[in-house]
Structure formats: C-alpha cells, structure tokens
Design a protein around this motif. Structure first.
Motif, PDB file in Angstrom:
ATOM      1  N   VAL A  92      54.518  66.658  18.355  1.00 21.15           N
ATOM      2  CA  VAL A  92      53.762  67.382  19.387  1.00 21.15           C
ATOM      3  C   VAL A  92      52.298  66.942  19.359  1.00 21.15           C
ATOM      4  O   VAL A  92      51.694  66.699  20.412  1.00 21.15           O
ATOM      5  N   GLU A  93      51.726  66.802  18.183  1.00 22.35           N
ATOM      6  CA  GLU A  93      50.345  66.341  18.067  1.00 22.35           C
ATOM      7  C   GLU A  93      50.202  64.914  18.570  1.00 22.35           C
ATOM      8  O   GLU A  93      49.234  64.576  19.266  1.00 22.35           O
ATOM      9  N   LEU A  94      51.183  64.064  18.250  1.00 23.04           N
ATOM     10  CA  LEU A  94      51.152  62.683  18.744  1.00 23.04           C
ATOM     11  C   LEU A  94      51.240  62.668  20.270  1.00 23.04           C
ATOM     12  O   LEU A  94      50.541  61.883  20.922  1.00 23.04           O
ATOM     13  N   ALA A  95      52.067  63.523  20.840  1.00 23.39           N
ATOM     14  CA  ALA A  95      52.186  63.588  22.301  1.00 23.39           C
ATOM     15  C   ALA A  95      50.841  63.917  22.937  1.00 23.39           C
ATOM     16  O   ALA A  95      50.464  63.334  23.955  1.00 23.39           O
ATOM     17  N   LYS A 167      53.740  53.863  13.859  1.00 24.65           N
ATOM     18  CA  LYS A 167      53.034  52.592  13.629  1.00 24.65           C
ATOM     19  C   LYS A 167      52.495  52.026  14.939  1.00 24.65           C
ATOM     20  O   LYS A 167      51.371  51.527  14.988  1.00 24.65           O
ATOM     21  N   GLN A 168      53.309  52.092  15.987  1.00 26.23           N
ATOM     22  CA  GLN A 168      52.936  51.466  17.256  1.00 26.23           C
ATOM     23  C   GLN A 168      52.001  52.334  18.102  1.00 26.23           C
ATOM     24  O   GLN A 168      51.514  51.866  19.140  1.00 26.23           O
ATOM     25  N   THR A 169      51.752  53.547  17.696  1.00 27.87           N
ATOM     26  CA  THR A 169      50.815  54.412  18.425  1.00 27.87           C
ATOM     27  C   THR A 169      49.542  54.656  17.612  1.00 27.87           C
ATOM     28  O   THR A 169      48.791  55.590  17.907  1.00 27.87           O
ATOM     29  N   ALA A 170      49.286  53.810  16.639  1.00 27.45           N
ATOM     30  CA  ALA A 170      48.124  54.004  15.761  1.00 27.45           C
ATOM     31  C   ALA A 170      46.822  54.110  16.542  1.00 27.45           C
ATOM     32  O   ALA A 170      45.955  54.923  16.206  1.00 27.45           O
ATOM     33  N   ASP A 171      46.657  53.301  17.588  1.00 22.55           N
ATOM     34  CA  ASP A 171      45.418  53.345  18.371  1.00 22.55           C
ATOM     35  C   ASP A 171      45.243  54.687  19.077  1.00 22.55           C
ATOM     36  O   ASP A 171      44.115  55.158  19.261  1.00 22.55           O
ATOM     37  N   ALA A 172      46.332  55.293  19.493  1.00 18.48           N
ATOM     38  CA  ALA A 172      46.257  56.567  20.224  1.00 18.48           C
ATOM     39  C   ALA A 172      46.044  57.758  19.295  1.00 18.48           C
ATOM     40  O   ALA A 172      45.466  58.769  19.711  1.00 18.48           O
ATOM     41  N   GLN A 173      46.480  57.643  18.060  1.00 14.78           N
ATOM     42  CA  GLN A 173      46.411  58.773  17.145  1.00 14.78           C
ATOM     43  C   GLN A 173      44.968  59.206  16.910  1.00 14.78           C
ATOM     44  O   GLN A 173      44.099  58.400  16.659  1.00 14.78           O
TER      45      GLN A 173
END
Length: 190
Positions: A92-95, A167-173
């Motif tokens: 949910v936080e990643l979303a 791993k692939q959403t590291a920039d967005a986190q």
C-alpha cells in the motif's frame, strides 16, 4: 418559496447524513475484514491505517481495503498472517509512492501491484516494472527459494515477484515524502 427552500435544506442534510452513515459502515466493514485476514496482526494494521491519510494521501478505509485485498492474496499463497500484514502495508505504501512518482492515482497503482502479484505483468509496465517467468525464477533462485527444477511454489513465486517489484521501483520509493508539498500530493491528502 420558503417551503421549497426548507425542503431543499432538509433534503441536503438527509443526503449528507446518509453519506456519513455509508462511510462509517464502509470503514467498519474494512476493519472487520482486516481483523479476519490478519488475525493477531490486525491491531498493527489498524494502527498503521490511521496514519495513511496524512503520510501517504490514502484514506484509512482505502488503506484497509487495499491491505485486506493483498492479505487475501498472500495468505492463500502460503504466507503467515503476520508476514502477510507486513507485506500488505509495504504494498500500500509502495502504491502511494508509485502514484506520486508517476502522477497516477493510488487506485491505478494498487491495481497494477495486485495484478503483478497474481502473475499479470502488463499493468506494471506502465510504472517501469518488467516481470516475466524467467526473471521470477531467477530471483527465486537468488533468494534461495528455488533449486531450478520443477514449478515454483506459490510462496516462492510471490516472494520473488515482490522482490523484483521492490527492486524495480527503487526510484519511486519514498516519493510521497520527497514531494509532500507538491500540489498533487497535497490534493491526495485532502
């Protein structure tokens, strides 16, 4: 004319009251679902959900609904309720971070993450996540969850998929925190 005006005010008040009751009922249903899905870990999820509106721009009801949906997927995949609760909150936080980073709605990013977790890679591509069976198997091997022969267990597949997504959403986190004062994130919180 005065009677018509009073009728309009009364109708508006009744409609507003009805919406408030409906919202309270919806929240109550999500609290009940959270209690069932996460068992002893539900208290932690409920406490977390009280902070999501300010921290991530996702209402408590929406956070509980999304976490419950992830939990409903993760528990049958073989995760314990405690682990499913932790993973659900992270999703949910990643979303929220993905929505902020990509100027998308949290609903869109939640749907894409649910799709990815269930094996549908296409919805996540829009957000820079590229998954396929070979990558998932390789990640499961790297995590020590797969020996390279036979089919992946549901738990290994979900764990490897989750690892790749993060791993692939590291920039967005962390984007919600980095851009908390932006107009888009201020609107989400409101």
């Amino acid at each position: 004319a005065a009677k018509v005006g009073l009728f309009a005010v009364g109708a508006a008040a009744t409609a507003g009251f009805g919406k408030a009751i409906s919202a309270a009922s919806d929240l109550e249903e999500q609290v009940n679902k959270t209690s069932v899905v996460f068992g002893k870990s539900s208290g932690d999820v409920l406490a977390w959900s009280k902070t999501t509106a300010e921290a991530f721009g996702i209402s408590q009801r929406a956070a509980l609904e999304a976490a419950g949906t992830f939990g409903n997927m993760l528990v049958p995949m073989g995760f314990g309720r405690d682990e499913a609760a932790k993973m659900s909150k992270r999703f949910v936080e990643l979303a929220a971070d993905m929505a902020s980073f990509n100027n998308a709605s949290p609903e869109e990013t939640l749907a894409a993450l649910r799709s990815g977790l269930s094996g549908e890679a296409e919805p996540l591509r829009r957000f820079g996540v590229l998954l396929d069976a070979a990558k998932v198997k390789a990640e499961a091997m790297a995590l020590g969850l797969y020996k390279g022969k036979g089919a992946l267990s549901d738990t290994a597949k979900a764990s490897a998929t989750t690892s790749l997504i993060f791993k692939q959403t590291a920039d967005a986190q962390g984007d919600v925190g980095r851009t908390a004062d932006s107009v888009a994130n201020s609107q989400r919180r409101a």
